[in-house]
Design an enzyme around this catalytic site. Structure first.
Site, PDB file in Angstrom:
ATOM      1  N   CYS A 111       0.816  -1.215   0.000  1.00  0.00           N
ATOM      2  CA  CYS A 111       0.000   0.000   0.000  1.00  0.00           C
ATOM      3  C   CYS A 111       0.853   1.271   0.000  1.00  0.00           C
ATOM      4  O   CYS A 111       0.326   2.364  -0.209  1.00  0.00           O
ATOM      5  CB  CYS A 111      -0.947  -0.008   1.187  1.00  0.00           C
ATOM      6  SG  CYS A 111      -1.901  -1.531   1.298  1.00  0.00           S
ATOM      7  N   HIS A 247      -3.620   6.694   2.296  1.00  0.00           N
ATOM      8  CA  HIS A 247      -4.029   5.372   1.809  1.00  0.00           C
ATOM      9  C   HIS A 247      -5.413   5.050   2.381  1.00  0.00           C
ATOM     10  O   HIS A 247      -5.677   5.260   3.567  1.00  0.00           O
ATOM     11  CB  HIS A 247      -2.998   4.330   2.257  1.00  0.00           C
ATOM     12  CG  HIS A 247      -3.451   2.935   2.041  1.00  0.00           C
ATOM     13  ND1 HIS A 247      -3.927   2.505   0.832  1.00  0.00           N
ATOM     14  CD2 HIS A 247      -3.542   1.871   2.884  1.00  0.00           C
ATOM     15  CE1 HIS A 247      -4.282   1.231   0.933  1.00  0.00           C
ATOM     16  NE2 HIS A 247      -4.057   0.827   2.170  1.00  0.00           N
ATOM     17  N   ASN A 277     -10.271  -0.674  -0.421  1.00  0.00           N
ATOM     18  CA  ASN A 277      -8.823  -0.510  -0.294  1.00  0.00           C
ATOM     19  C   ASN A 277      -8.164  -1.051  -1.562  1.00  0.00           C
ATOM     20  O   ASN A 277      -8.289  -2.232  -1.860  1.00  0.00           O
ATOM     21  CB  ASN A 277      -8.385  -1.302   0.951  1.00  0.00           C
ATOM     22  CG  ASN A 277      -6.893  -1.287   1.184  1.00  0.00           C
ATOM     23  OD1 ASN A 277      -6.112  -0.903   0.319  1.00  0.00           O
ATOM     24  ND2 ASN A 277      -6.495  -1.719   2.370  1.00  0.00           N
TER      25      ASN A 277
HETATM   26  N1  ACO Z   1     -19.024  -9.609   8.035  1.00  0.00           N
HETATM   27  C1  ACO Z   1     -19.555 -10.023   9.209  1.00  0.00           C
HETATM   28  N2  ACO Z   1     -18.801 -10.467  10.238  1.00  0.00           N
HETATM   29  C2  ACO Z   1     -17.470 -10.486  10.050  1.00  0.00           C
HETATM   30  C3  ACO Z   1     -16.853 -10.083   8.866  1.00  0.00           C
HETATM   31  C4  ACO Z   1     -17.690  -9.626   7.808  1.00  0.00           C
HETATM   32  N3  ACO Z   1     -17.215  -9.193   6.628  1.00  0.00           N
HETATM   33  N4  ACO Z   1     -15.520 -10.230   9.000  1.00  0.00           N
HETATM   34  C5  ACO Z   1     -15.281 -10.705  10.218  1.00  0.00           C
HETATM   35  N5  ACO Z   1     -16.465 -10.877  10.868  1.00  0.00           N
HETATM   36  C6  ACO Z   1     -16.695 -11.380  12.220  1.00  0.00           C
HETATM   37  C7  ACO Z   1     -15.588 -12.307  12.674  1.00  0.00           C
HETATM   38  O1  ACO Z   1     -15.808 -13.604  12.221  1.00  0.00           O
HETATM   39  C8  ACO Z   1     -15.697 -12.183  14.160  1.00  0.00           C
HETATM   40  O2  ACO Z   1     -16.769 -12.957  14.594  1.00  0.00           O
HETATM   41  P1  ACO Z   1     -16.709 -13.767  15.999  1.00  0.00           P
HETATM   42  O3  ACO Z   1     -16.557 -12.690  17.027  1.00  0.00           O
HETATM   43  O4  ACO Z   1     -18.006 -14.471  16.033  1.00  0.00           O
HETATM   44  O5  ACO Z   1     -15.505 -14.635  15.871  1.00  0.00           O
HETATM   45  C9  ACO Z   1     -16.091 -10.717  14.372  1.00  0.00           C
HETATM   46  O6  ACO Z   1     -16.647 -10.278  13.116  1.00  0.00           O
HETATM   47  C10 ACO Z   1     -14.932  -9.839  14.732  1.00  0.00           C
HETATM   48  O7  ACO Z   1     -13.845 -10.114  13.832  1.00  0.00           O
HETATM   49  P2  ACO Z   1     -12.525  -9.318  13.887  1.00  0.00           P
HETATM   50  O8  ACO Z   1     -11.600  -9.746  12.783  1.00  0.00           O
HETATM   51  O9  ACO Z   1     -12.001  -9.336  15.281  1.00  0.00           O
HETATM   52  O10 ACO Z   1     -13.086  -7.880  13.521  1.00  0.00           O
HETATM   53  P3  ACO Z   1     -12.522  -6.473  13.893  1.00  0.00           P
HETATM   54  O11 ACO Z   1     -13.463  -5.817  14.804  1.00  0.00           O
HETATM   55  O12 ACO Z   1     -11.060  -6.501  14.232  1.00  0.00           O
HETATM   56  O13 ACO Z   1     -12.646  -5.747  12.496  1.00  0.00           O
HETATM   57  C11 ACO Z   1     -11.258  -5.050  10.661  1.00  0.00           C
HETATM   58  C12 ACO Z   1     -11.913  -6.226  11.371  1.00  0.00           C
HETATM   59  C13 ACO Z   1     -12.336  -4.147  10.115  1.00  0.00           C
HETATM   60  C14 ACO Z   1     -10.417  -5.560   9.505  1.00  0.00           C
HETATM   61  C15 ACO Z   1     -10.406  -4.313  11.692  1.00  0.00           C
HETATM   62  O14 ACO Z   1      -9.501  -5.187  12.308  1.00  0.00           O
HETATM   63  C16 ACO Z   1      -9.649  -3.196  11.122  1.00  0.00           C
HETATM   64  O15 ACO Z   1     -10.181  -2.140  10.917  1.00  0.00           O
HETATM   65  N6  ACO Z   1      -8.336  -3.386  10.854  1.00  0.00           N
HETATM   66  C17 ACO Z   1      -7.519  -2.426  10.221  1.00  0.00           C
HETATM   67  C18 ACO Z   1      -6.784  -3.071   9.166  1.00  0.00           C
HETATM   68  C19 ACO Z   1      -7.272  -2.727   7.825  1.00  0.00           C
HETATM   69  O16 ACO Z   1      -8.055  -1.839   7.568  1.00  0.00           O
HETATM   70  N7  ACO Z   1      -6.721  -3.450   6.894  1.00  0.00           N
HETATM   71  C20 ACO Z   1      -6.944  -3.205   5.543  1.00  0.00           C
HETATM   72  C21 ACO Z   1      -5.838  -3.745   4.746  1.00  0.00           C
HETATM   73  S1  ACO Z   1      -4.258  -3.388   5.332  1.00  0.00           S
HETATM   74  C22 ACO Z   1      -3.771  -1.948   4.753  1.00  0.00           C
HETATM   75  O17 ACO Z   1      -4.207  -1.485   3.750  1.00  0.00           O
HETATM   76  C23 ACO Z   1      -2.750  -1.247   5.522  1.00  0.00           C
END
Ligand code: ACO
Length: 320
Positions: A111, A247, A277
């Site tokens: 990225c 980004h 993204n």
């Molecule tokens: N729809 C519904 N439920 C979902 C989805 C989805 N698409 N994806 C995951 N879940 C569920 C999981 O299975 C989990 O369920 P459980 O509690 O029953 O096990 C629950 O949601 C929580 O999952 P987490 O992975 O812990 O979700 P989190 O709250 O951390 O959110 C996210 C995930 C949005 C990716 C978050 O971690 C985040 O914002 N991370 C930042 C990283 C990012 O944006 N990366 C993008 C690419 S990297 C880059 O460009 C730098």
């Protein structure tokens, strides 16, 4: 510093896939995706490729710069999702646009790729090697997703952005780049079978795996620091900056960066709502949008910042 942006261009696939569309094929919802990421839809390449979108974005950037392809002496494509290993996407772009005098090669900085590409071009300008370059960030990330992993495939989209840059005494004020390979495991892409529901009989090398929470922590700590570093290096305050073009990973990351820099959110344009993204494509596609919407006047100061897998991050402070 020795570089100015002369023109921008971008290209997005025709097919837009909304969160509701995704909810029809996997266990997810518009509410979950939108509330955690800000993303509402993304473009998915069906007929387009990383190369075809790069060529389209390049031609638009050249037209915006009012520059002929034969004037270019350097083409850099930043991508983690090239159509093939060889030849490089940059060489394919060179051939397609007729940039007969350009040296062309690809780089991979995830990225941060577009920022790293600008930095490479700037180094060539400073060394006196080249004077006119095309820097492209382009991705077909839909080919790298595990479409059975709702935690990653909903986040990403496809597209390309390009900038024509030129050796100049005004333009770039300051720039930083950094990498930390010891933390690379939080966002990786290794070998896998293929299961993209939008494209038949497709092949690719790997699935993207992510520890979302670790990536989130990395981003909210690192990006404000990187932006502050370029501002300090350039002796410019955050208040003097018209736009922070970050980004487009996640709206919560952008909100957090704005708060940490004590800057209003309206100085942070976004397109993740409709694009998701696009890794190396995010920053140049958004820059092209801001340029084409007439949001920039000559003399405006802007900050570009990329961050992602590697880990890698980079930022640049420019006068438009
Ligand atoms: N729809 C519904 N439920 C979902 C989805 C989805 N698409 N994806 C995951 N879940 C569920 C999981 O299975 C989990 O369920 P459980 O509690 O029953 O096990 C629950 O949601 C929580 O999952 P987490 O992975 O812990 O979700 P989190 O709250 O951390 O959110 C996210 C995930 C949005 C990716 C978050 O971690 C985040 O914002 N991370 C930042 C990283 C990012 O944006 N990366 C993008 C690419 S990297 C880059 O460009 C730098």
């Amino acid at each position: 510093m020795t570089m100015k942006i002369r023109g921008t261009g971008s290209s997005l696939p025709e097919k837009a896939v909304s969160n509701d569309d995704l909810a029809k094929i996997m266990d997810t919802s518009d509410e979950w995706i939108r509330s955690r990421t800000g993303i509402g839809s993304r473009h998915i390449a069906v007929n387009e490729t990383t190369t075809s979108m790069s060529v389209d974005a390049a031609q638009k950037a050249l037209a915006d710069a009012k520059m002929g392809a034969e004037e270019l002496d350097l083409i850099i494509v930043a991508s983690i999702s090239t159509d093939q290993c060889l030849p490089s996407t940059a060489c394919e772009v060179q051939a397609a646009i007729g940039a007969v005098n350009a040296v062309a090669f690809d780089i991979n900085a995830a990225c941060s790729g577009f920022l790293f590409g600008l930095s490479v071009a700037n180094a060539y300008f400073a060394a006196g090697t080249y004077e006119k370059a095309l820097v492209i960030g382009a991705e077909t990330l839909s080919k790298m997703m595990d479409w059975n992993d709702r935690g990653t495939c909903v986040l990403f989209g496809d597209g390309a952005g390009a900038a024509v840059v030129e050796k100049s005494d005004i333009g770039l004020i300051s720039m930083i780049q950094q990498s930390d390979g010891t933390r690379g495991g939080v966002l990786s892409c290794r070998n896998r079978p293929v299961n993209n529901p939008y494209v038949q009989n497709d092949t690719a090398l790997a699935f993207t795996k992510m520890d979302g929470q670790e990536v989130y922590k990395f981003a909210v700590r690192t990006v404000p620091k990187a932006v502050s570093q370029v501002l300090e290096k350039g002796n410019v305050s955050a208040d003097e900056v018209k736009y922070f073009i970050l980004h487009q990973a996640n709206i919560r990351i952008i909100d957090s960066v704005a708060k940490r820099l004590s800057q209003p959110l309206d100085k942070f344009p976004t397109n993740l709502q409709t694009c998701g993204n696009i890794s190396a494509g995010s920053v140049p596609i958004l820059l092209d949008y801001v340029n084409r919407e007439g949001m920039l006047m000559r003399g405006d100061k802007i900050v570009l910042a990329g961050f992602g897998a590697g880990l890698t991050w980079g930022a640049a402070l420019l006068v438009w």
